[in-house]
Design an enzyme around this catalytic site. Structure first.
Site, mmCIF file in Angstrom:
data_model
loop_
_atom_site.group_PDB
_atom_site.id
_atom_site.type_symbol
_atom_site.label_atom_id
_atom_site.label_comp_id
_atom_site.label_asym_id
_atom_site.label_seq_id
_atom_site.Cartn_x
_atom_site.Cartn_y
_atom_site.Cartn_z
ATOM 1 C CG HIS A 71 -0.512 0.254 2.257
ATOM 2 N ND1 HIS A 71 0.515 -0.814 3.057
ATOM 3 C CD2 HIS A 71 -0.486 1.212 3.466
ATOM 4 C CE1 HIS A 71 0.886 -0.340 4.307
ATOM 5 N NE2 HIS A 71 0.238 0.626 4.520
ATOM 6 C CG HIS A 76 0.125 4.451 4.601
ATOM 7 N ND1 HIS A 76 -0.870 3.561 5.463
ATOM 8 C CD2 HIS A 76 -0.689 5.296 4.323
ATOM 9 C CE1 HIS A 76 -2.120 4.070 5.467
ATOM 10 N NE2 HIS A 76 -2.098 5.231 5.009
ATOM 11 C CG ASP A 107 4.997 2.710 7.443
ATOM 12 O OD1 ASP A 107 3.716 3.344 6.650
ATOM 13 O OD2 ASP A 107 4.560 2.064 8.149
ATOM 14 C CG HIS A 108 4.598 0.077 4.033
ATOM 15 N ND1 HIS A 108 4.633 -1.125 4.406
ATOM 16 C CD2 HIS A 108 3.939 0.802 4.967
ATOM 17 C CE1 HIS A 108 3.999 -1.537 5.542
ATOM 18 N NE2 HIS A 108 3.595 -0.306 6.097
ATOM 19 C CG HIS A 147 -4.059 -0.208 6.173
ATOM 20 N ND1 HIS A 147 -4.317 -0.093 7.446
ATOM 21 C CD2 HIS A 147 -3.013 0.664 5.751
ATOM 22 C CE1 HIS A 147 -2.929 0.564 7.618
ATOM 23 N NE2 HIS A 147 -2.272 1.062 6.742
ATOM 24 C CG ASP A 178 0.792 -1.165 7.435
ATOM 25 O OD1 ASP A 178 1.447 -2.085 7.652
ATOM 26 O OD2 ASP A 178 1.015 0.092 7.671
ATOM 27 C CG HIS A 216 3.599 -2.476 10.270
ATOM 28 N ND1 HIS A 216 2.981 -1.729 11.105
ATOM 29 C CD2 HIS A 216 4.156 -2.023 9.458
ATOM 30 C CE1 HIS A 216 2.931 -0.665 10.443
ATOM 31 N NE2 HIS A 216 3.525 -0.530 9.346
HETATM 32 ZN ZN LIG Z 1 -0.246 1.805 6.394
HETATM 33 ZN ZN LIG Z 2 2.832 0.688 7.968
#
Ligand SMILES: [Zn+2]
Ligand SMILES: [Zn+2]
Length: 320
Positions: free
Chosen positions: A61, A63, A65-66, A141, A212, A270
Site C-alpha cells: 500500500h 503509506h 513507511d512502505h 487498511h 498493514d 510491523h
Molecule cells: Zn499503512
Molecule cells: Zn505501515
C-alpha cells in the site's frame, strides 16, 4: 520452498533495532522485494543479499513507511548499481504516490537509469511461472487498493526412478520429458506415458504476506491453511481501540486469524517500539503457539508444513 528475509520490521517509524517495512521473498532465481521503507537499501547491503536480480518490487500500500526507500534505491541505481529492469507492482493509489516520488523528486526530467515500469495490479494472479504463482488479494487498511500476496508452488508429481528402471527407460532426455508430463517413444518403439513413472500429486508450499491491515474476517479465505502467514501486529490488545482507529491489528487479532484460517505458522512484523517484543510474542502465543516475532535480518525457509529459521547465506559476490 520459499525463503523470506526480513529487512525492516518496525511500524511507522524506525527504532534503534528495527528498520522500516521491507522483506525479500526468494524462490530459486526469483527475488521479490515486498515494500521498501526508508533505509531499505542499507538493510539490503547489511543482509548480504545485494541488489542483484532485485528487480521486482511488490507494494502492499502507499503509506510512506512502505515506499520512501524507493527514492534512495533509485538514486543509488542512478549512480552506481547497474540493474537492467525494475518493475514496481501495486494498487493505483500506491503507484500514484510512487510516481510522484520517483518522477517528481528523484528524476525531475532525467531518464530512469533502467527500464522502469510501474505496473498496476488488481486482485488475481500476477505471476504464473513454471512451478509457482504469486496472487494478489485485497486487504482492508486506510486508503484504497491495498494488497496482500500469496506465494504458491504448483502441485507436482514426483518422478519414480524405480518405475523407470522397471520399464528400462534410459537416463537423459526421455526421463526429463516424462517429468514434464510428455509421453515418449523409445527407440524400440514402446510408447511410455507420464502416468507410468510419476507418483501421486503433491501439493506445493503456500506462504502469504499481508502488510498493514485493519480487518481479519475478510482474510480468512485468502490465507486459508497456508504453511506460513506473515502479517502485521502493530498493537497489543490493551490498545485495541487505537488499532481499530488506525486500521491495524493487535498481536492477538493476528493470532486469532492464524487459528480461524488454519495456518501452520505465523510470523508477526510491523512491530511498534511502544511494546517489548516478548510481550507481543506472549500475546500471540497464548492464542496460537506457532507464532514468531520477526527481527531485522531474520531469514526463514518455508516448506510444506514447515517454517525454519536459518542463518542467511551471505553471497560475497552480491555485496558491494
Ligand atoms: Zn499503512
Ligand atoms: Zn505501515
Amino acid at each position: 520452498m520459499f525463503e523470506i528475509v526480513f529487512l525492516g520490521t518496525s511500524a511507522s517509524a524506525p527504532s534503534v533495532h528495527r528498520g522500516l517495512s521491507s522483506q525479500v521473498v526468494i524462490h530459486d532465481e526469483f527475488r521479490f522485494l515486498i515494500d521498501c521503507g526508508e533505509g531499505t537499501q542499507r538493510q539490503i547491503l547489511q543482509s548480504g543479499l545485494g541488489f542483484k536480480r532485485l528487480n521486482r518490487v511488490l507494494i502492499t500500500h502507499g503509506h510512506l513507511d512502505h515506499i520512501l526507500g524507493l527514492a534512495g534505491l533509485l538514486s543509488t541505481f542512478m549512480r552506481w548499481e547497474t540493474i537492467d529492469k525494475l518493475e514496481i507492482y501495486g494498487g493505483q493509489w500506491a503507484l500514484d504516490r510512487i510516481n510522484d516520488l520517483i518522477y517528481g523528486i528523484v528524476l525531475r526530467g532525467a531518464k530512469p537509469p533502467m527500464d522502469l515500469q510501474l505496473l498496476q495490479i488488481k486482485a488475481g494472479t500476477i505471476f504464473d511461472e513454471d512451478d509457482f504463482t504469486v496472487t494478489a488479494f485485497p486487504v482492508w487498511h486506510r486508503g484504497p487498493d491495498c494488497f496482500g500476496y500469496l506465494f504458491e508452488e504448483k502441485t507436482r508429481r514426483p518422478f519414480l526412478p524405480e518405475k523407470a528402471d522397471e520399464l528400462s527407460i534410459p537416463p537423459g532426455p526421455w526421463r526429463r520429458d516424462l517429468v514434464n508430463r510428455k509421453s515418449i517413444t523409445l527407440l524400440d518403439g514402446r510408447v511410455i506415458h507420464p502416468d507410468q513413472v510419476l507418483g501421486e500429486e503433491r501439493p506445493g508450499t503456500r506462504m502469504a504476506h499481508v502488510g498493514d491491515v485493519g480487518r481479519i474476517d475478510e482474510l480468512e479465505q485468502a490465507v486459508h491453511e497456508v504453511d506460513t502467514l506473515i502479517i502485521e501486529a502493530t498493537y497489543m490488545q490493551e490498545e485495541v481501540e487505537m488499532a481499530d482507529k488506525f486500521a491495524h491489528l493487535t498481536a492477538r487479532q493476528a493470532a486469532e486469524l492464524a487459528v480461524s484460517a488454519g495456518v501452520k505458522h505465523l510470523i508477526l512484523t510491523h512491530i511498534s517500539r511502544r511494546y517489548r517484543e516478548r510481550d507481543v510474542l506472549a500475546e500471540a502465543q497464548a492464542i496460537f503457539p506457532n507464532s514468531i516475532v520477526a527481527r531485522d535480518f531474520d531469514a526463514f525457509q518455508v516448506r510444506r508444513g514447515e517454517c525454519v529459521k536459518v542463518e542467511q547465506v551471505r553471497d560475497a559476490t552480491n555485496t558491494k
